[in-house]
Design a protein around this motif. Structure first.
Motif, mmCIF file in Angstrom:
data_model
loop_
_atom_site.group_PDB
_atom_site.id
_atom_site.type_symbol
_atom_site.label_atom_id
_atom_site.label_comp_id
_atom_site.label_asym_id
_atom_site.label_seq_id
_atom_site.Cartn_x
_atom_site.Cartn_y
_atom_site.Cartn_z
ATOM 1 N N GLU A 152 0.823 -1.203 0.000
ATOM 2 C CA GLU A 152 0.000 0.000 0.000
ATOM 3 C C GLU A 152 0.862 1.261 0.000
ATOM 4 O O GLU A 152 0.561 2.229 -0.722
ATOM 5 C CB GLU A 152 -0.936 -0.006 1.209
ATOM 6 C CG GLU A 152 -2.008 -1.091 1.124
ATOM 7 C CD GLU A 152 -2.894 -1.121 2.358
ATOM 8 O OE1 GLU A 152 -2.511 -0.492 3.383
ATOM 9 O OE2 GLU A 152 -3.949 -1.783 2.306
ATOM 10 N N ARG A 153 1.929 1.256 0.789
ATOM 11 C CA ARG A 153 2.804 2.431 0.844
ATOM 12 C C ARG A 153 3.479 2.672 -0.510
ATOM 13 O O ARG A 153 3.525 3.807 -1.004
ATOM 14 C CB ARG A 153 3.857 2.248 1.932
ATOM 15 C CG ARG A 153 4.779 3.465 2.084
ATOM 16 C CD ARG A 153 5.673 3.342 3.304
ATOM 17 N NE ARG A 153 6.637 2.261 3.205
ATOM 18 C CZ ARG A 153 6.568 1.127 3.893
ATOM 19 N NH1 ARG A 153 5.581 0.905 4.744
ATOM 20 N NH2 ARG A 153 7.497 0.188 3.746
ATOM 21 N N ASP A 177 1.437 9.070 -6.215
ATOM 22 C CA ASP A 177 1.768 10.473 -5.953
ATOM 23 C C ASP A 177 2.715 11.006 -7.021
ATOM 24 O O ASP A 177 2.535 12.118 -7.537
ATOM 25 C CB ASP A 177 2.426 10.619 -4.577
ATOM 26 C CG ASP A 177 1.445 10.467 -3.426
ATOM 27 O OD1 ASP A 177 0.225 10.562 -3.671
ATOM 28 O OD2 ASP A 177 1.898 10.248 -2.289
ATOM 29 N N GLY A 219 -6.050 1.527 -6.180
ATOM 30 C CA GLY A 219 -5.383 2.820 -6.119
ATOM 31 C C GLY A 219 -5.471 3.587 -7.421
ATOM 32 O O GLY A 219 -5.768 4.790 -7.443
ATOM 33 N N THR A 251 2.430 1.653 -3.443
ATOM 34 C CA THR A 251 1.384 2.071 -4.385
ATOM 35 C C THR A 251 1.105 3.557 -4.250
ATOM 36 O O THR A 251 1.054 4.292 -5.254
ATOM 37 C CB THR A 251 0.096 1.258 -4.142
ATOM 38 O OG1 THR A 251 0.348 -0.120 -4.410
ATOM 39 C CG2 THR A 251 -1.040 1.745 -5.041
ATOM 40 N N ASP A 252 0.909 4.032 -3.033
ATOM 41 C CA ASP A 252 0.619 5.452 -2.810
ATOM 42 C C ASP A 252 1.760 6.343 -3.281
ATOM 43 O O ASP A 252 1.534 7.399 -3.897
ATOM 44 C CB ASP A 252 0.331 5.705 -1.329
ATOM 45 C CG ASP A 252 -1.013 5.135 -0.888
ATOM 46 O OD1 ASP A 252 -1.853 4.877 -1.763
ATOM 47 O OD2 ASP A 252 -1.202 4.941 0.329
ATOM 48 N N ARG A 282 -7.537 7.158 -7.818
ATOM 49 C CA ARG A 282 -6.790 8.390 -8.071
ATOM 50 C C ARG A 282 -6.994 8.936 -9.480
ATOM 51 O O ARG A 282 -6.964 10.142 -9.695
ATOM 52 C CB ARG A 282 -5.299 8.140 -7.841
ATOM 53 C CG ARG A 282 -4.959 7.760 -6.410
ATOM 54 C CD ARG A 282 -4.931 8.953 -5.472
ATOM 55 N NE ARG A 282 -3.745 9.739 -5.690
ATOM 56 C CZ ARG A 282 -2.570 9.517 -5.092
ATOM 57 N NH1 ARG A 282 -2.439 8.524 -4.232
ATOM 58 N NH2 ARG A 282 -1.536 10.296 -5.340
#
Length: 410
Positions: free
Chosen positions: A118-119, A126, A360, A121-122, A364
């Motif tokens: 998850e980290r 970004d 994700g 991916t974020d 987004r």
């Protein structure tokens, strides 16, 4: 008479599969070296073959089969590190090798990787958000699983571009056999050094655990082969699952919009992406140690056999309307991860990464669309890997002056 697999096959294998299937569940193919192979097309026939003990994978015996067919002493004179792993072995060696790694890929163990998935991916999303257009593979689908599998194995590859260049060369994008051999040698050298470092300075990672496993007793060649298999297969499958799945959505806008609006559908959608356009076309080869009968055809002993996973997943005898994408269909019995003792050990990790990635991306960038003509997209010229060489996308409807290298409209 065998049929040559060329660029038109890699672009759309299902055009070939439909024609061949009309002739029966087995066909003869040529991969460009003039040798006949047997290709199993049907779902039921393929599933049975994947679990048939008369079809073997032992790399030393396989080399003997290929050498005989080519009229040479040895089919593969190169060092065997890349080939000595569980995908190229039979029980009891396969049992020993698979047991050594399987506990790291249980659902419970894989769930522990969710925070880093998850980290990562974020962070990637970004970075992508700074641009209007990107190559989705380069910006997202490649670095996500590479980061995760390197973390799991404890492999410190600082330059992911170099790592990707190695793997791309090895799966078929290199300009020559010499370039592929160089990529193989560079990666083996790196992994051999890494294994030796784990012996001297072990950590809590999977590769350190394999080095210290006194029950499995993997020698250095087996450790290098296992590390290479897990690194390449552990990211290549997810790269192409994300790439092929996103292309399917970009081609079928109503499904993209529905999935964006209802993320609860994502787990089922991932299963349909695996069936509809999975990351592996042909399962890695096997050879017959006894004659086997497929439909009305007898395949003699000493022959090379491939199972077309993609053809089985589009077999109309098993799936109604198989060439139609349906993200709500119950089609979880697909062959995308294989079947039998060689069923993909990393399937739980690939599923978790893909579910996180699609959730994700669609959250987004719900307006994501292709930034190139579909006819311009290219596939790997590889009969096993089913993947795009790039996937240029536009992330939002508004125009922007920022456009990273490699993502131009084409």
């Amino acid at each position: 008479m065998s049929e040559l697999l060329d660029d038109t096959f890699f672009a759309d294998p299902h055009e070939y599969y439909r024609r061949w299937r009309a002739q029966g569940p087995v066909h003869r193919i040529d991969l460009g070296d003039g040798l006949d192979r047997w290709l199993i097309l049907g779902y039921e026939e393929g599933r049975a073959a994947l679990a048939d003990p008369r079809l073997r994978k032992d790399i030393a015996l396989f080399d003997t089969v290929l050498a005989r067919k080519r009229g040479v002493t040895r089919a593969n004179p190169r060092p065997q590190e890349v080939l000595r792993h569980m995908l190229n072995s039979d029980p009891p060696d396969h049992t020993r090798l698979r047991k050594a790694v399987s506990r790291a890929f249980t659902a419970r163990q894989v769930a522990r990787l969710q925070p880093i998935i998850e980290r990562t991916t974020d962070e990637l999303l970004d970075a992508m958000g700074e641009f209007e257009r990107v190559d989705l593979l380069e910006a997202f689908a490649v670095p996500l699983p590479v980061t995760v599998i390197c973390h799991l194995l404890g492999v410190a590859i600082e330059d992911h571009d170099t790592f990707r260049a190695w793997t791309r060369a090895m799966v078929g994008t290199a300009d020559s056999a010499t370039d592929r051999a160089r990529a193989h040698d560079d990666m083996v050298r790196f992994l051999r050094d890494t294994v030796r470092d784990k012996r001297a300075r072990p950590g809590a990672d999977l590769l350190s655990v394999l080095v210290a496993d006194t029950e499995a007793q993997l020698d250095e060649q087996e450790l290098v082969g296992m590390a290479l298999l897990l690194l390449v297969a552990g990211h290549e499958t997810t790269v192409n699952l994300i790439g092929n799945g996103m292309l399917a959505l970009l081609r079928d806008r109503p499904w993209l919009e529905r999935l964006s609006a209802d993320p609860e559908l994502i787990p089922a959608a991932v299963e349909e992406f695996l069936r509809f356009d999975g990351p592996v076309d042909l399962a890695t080869p096997r050879f017959t140690v006894q004659p086997i009968t497929v439909g009305d055809t007898v395949i003699p002993a000493g022959e090379v056999v491939y199972v077309a996973l993609a053809a089985g997943n589009h077999d109309p005898a098993h799936y109604p309307d198989p060439d139609r994408l349906d993200l709500t269909a119950d089609r979880g019995s697909h062959l995308a991860f294989g079947h039998g003792v060689h069923y993909c050990v990393g399937a739980p990790l690939a599923r978790l990464e893909a579910r996180t990635a699609f959730a994700g991306l669609l959250r987004r960038f719900p307006d994501i669309e292709l930034a190139a003509a579909e006819s311009a997209l290219r596939r790997y010229p590889n009969p096993i890997i089913r993947g795009l060489t790039d996937l240029p996308v536009r992330l939002r409807k508004s125009e922007s002056i920022r456009n990273p290298v490699g993502s131009e409209d084409r």
